[in-house]
Design a protein around this motif. Structure first.
Motif, PDB file in Angstrom:
ATOM      1  N   HIS A  40       0.870  -1.169   0.000  1.00 59.17           N
ATOM      2  CA  HIS A  40       0.000   0.000   0.000  1.00 59.17           C
ATOM      3  C   HIS A  40       0.908   1.220   0.000  1.00 59.17           C
ATOM      4  O   HIS A  40       1.645   1.449   0.946  1.00 59.17           O
ATOM      5  N   HIS A  55     -12.971   7.573   1.123  1.00 61.43           N
ATOM      6  CA  HIS A  55     -11.713   7.870   1.808  1.00 61.43           C
ATOM      7  C   HIS A  55     -10.774   8.586   0.853  1.00 61.43           C
ATOM      8  O   HIS A  55     -10.967   8.568  -0.360  1.00 61.43           O
ATOM      9  N   ASP A  78      -4.665   5.736   3.942  1.00 60.42           N
ATOM     10  CA  ASP A  78      -6.059   6.031   3.638  1.00 60.42           C
ATOM     11  C   ASP A  78      -6.673   6.776   4.812  1.00 60.42           C
ATOM     12  O   ASP A  78      -6.557   6.344   5.958  1.00 60.42           O
ATOM     13  N   HIS A 123      -7.023   8.466  -0.508  1.00 62.00           N
ATOM     14  CA  HIS A 123      -5.750   7.747  -0.572  1.00 62.00           C
ATOM     15  C   HIS A 123      -4.686   8.824  -0.745  1.00 62.00           C
ATOM     16  O   HIS A 123      -4.675   9.546  -1.739  1.00 62.00           O
TER      17      HIS A 123
HETATM   18 ZN   LIG Z   1      -5.035   3.712  -0.261  1.00 61.01          ZN
END
Ligand SMILES: [Zn+2]
Length: 304
Positions: free
Chosen positions: A206, A285, A210, A287
């Motif tokens: 990742h 959300h 987030d 990112h």
């Molecule tokens: Zn993310």
């Protein structure tokens, strides 16, 4: 006459109190703790058992389960299966910033609540008052023996609910920009819960963090710079990329709406977009990605 009556009532009250205390401690020491008692009492029971050096494991501390995602399952279906809600599921699984796939493993919390990552300056008391739960309940749910907290420690907050605008994040997002509006400092790009951290999660990397909040929450430039991309990108959905000094770029993904254009100069803290749920995203959300010379780095290393 009135005085005497009051005095009588007082002594009556004292007797009643004393009786309650006696009954309470009898129950307590006899270990005959009634079912469904408040969790903080359970914590005391656990502690006193340990002090008494009994080997009995505290059954009252619920444990997390692991759920392996099956074909066709959705977060809602999984949450329902365990009698928790999607927020609880999202809060416990930092990888859930993107899709779920069959075979993915999800942490299932024993009850409704959220996971909270302890930060600098946090104390159990402060966290408890923020989420309006008892310190003892947090300690019991996390099997903690003392109130010491480590930065980055994950705590399960039983019954805790997502806080729309955590003061901590809000304070950061609104920290003043230096004179002239040009700053080399990073600020938090939005307010929200960190629903997924940076790094390897379930075999995938990742590249950012987030930050979960409602669709339409303002997203701000994390640092002064120039917009180098504002448009659609598969995976990221609606995306804004800003180029900064010293080889830094920041990415803002899954946006609902962008407020800036390619080539535009923005100041740190300037509104650039609204949070959304576009691209590969399972819920509203942001990112947020920070890259140094093109390589994603942990945003925590530059955020205040
Ligand atoms: Zn993310």
């Amino acid at each position: 006459m009135n005085l005497i009556w009051i005095q009588k009532q007082r002594s009556r009250l004292l007797y009643m109190l004393a009786a309650f205390v006696c009954v309470g401690s009898l129950l307590f020491f006899a270990g005959k703790t009634p079912k469904n008692q408040p969790i903080e009492q359970k914590a005391e029971t656990v502690q006193s058992e340990e002090k008494a050096n009994t080997v009995a494991q505290p059954e009252s501390v619920p444990k997390n389960k692991i759920h392996t995602v099956k074909e066709g399952e959705t977060l809602g279906v999984i949450a329902e299966q365990y009698n928790i809600d999607v927020d609880t599921l999202l809060g416990a699984n930092e990888n859930l910033g993107t899709d779920i796939h069959p075979g993915d493993q999800l942490v299932i919390l024993p009850q409704k609540g959220i996971l909270y990552r302890a930060d600098m300056g946090d104390t159990l008391w402060r966290i408890a008052s923020t989420f309006q739960v008892d310190v003892a309940a947090i300690m019991a749910a996390n099997d903690k023996k003392d109130e010491d907290l480590a930065i980055g420690e994950n705590l399960f907050i039983p019954g805790g609910k997502k806080i729309k605008e955590p003061e901590r994040l809000l304070a950061r997002a609104e920290s003043p920009v230096s004179r002239g509006g040009v700053s080399n400092r990073f600020i938090w790009p939005t307010v929200g819960d960190v629903s997924s951290g940076f790094g390897y999660r379930w075999g995938r990397h990742h590249d950012g963090i987030d930050l979960a909040n409602d669709i339409g929450t303002t997203v701000r430039a994390a640092r002064s710079g120039r917009v180098t991309y504002s448009g659609w990108s598969s995976g990221y959905g609606r995306l804004v990329i800003i180029e900064h000094d010293q080889g830094y770029t920041t990415y803002y993904g899954h946006l609902n709406e962008s407020l800036v254009e390619n080539g535009e100069y923005v100041k740190a803290g300037q509104s650039i977009a609204y949070m959304g749920n576009t691209g590969e995203s399972t819920g509203p959300h942001l990112h947020f990605e920070v890259r140094k010379n093109g390589t994603p780095i942990n945003p925590y290393s530059v955020l205040p």
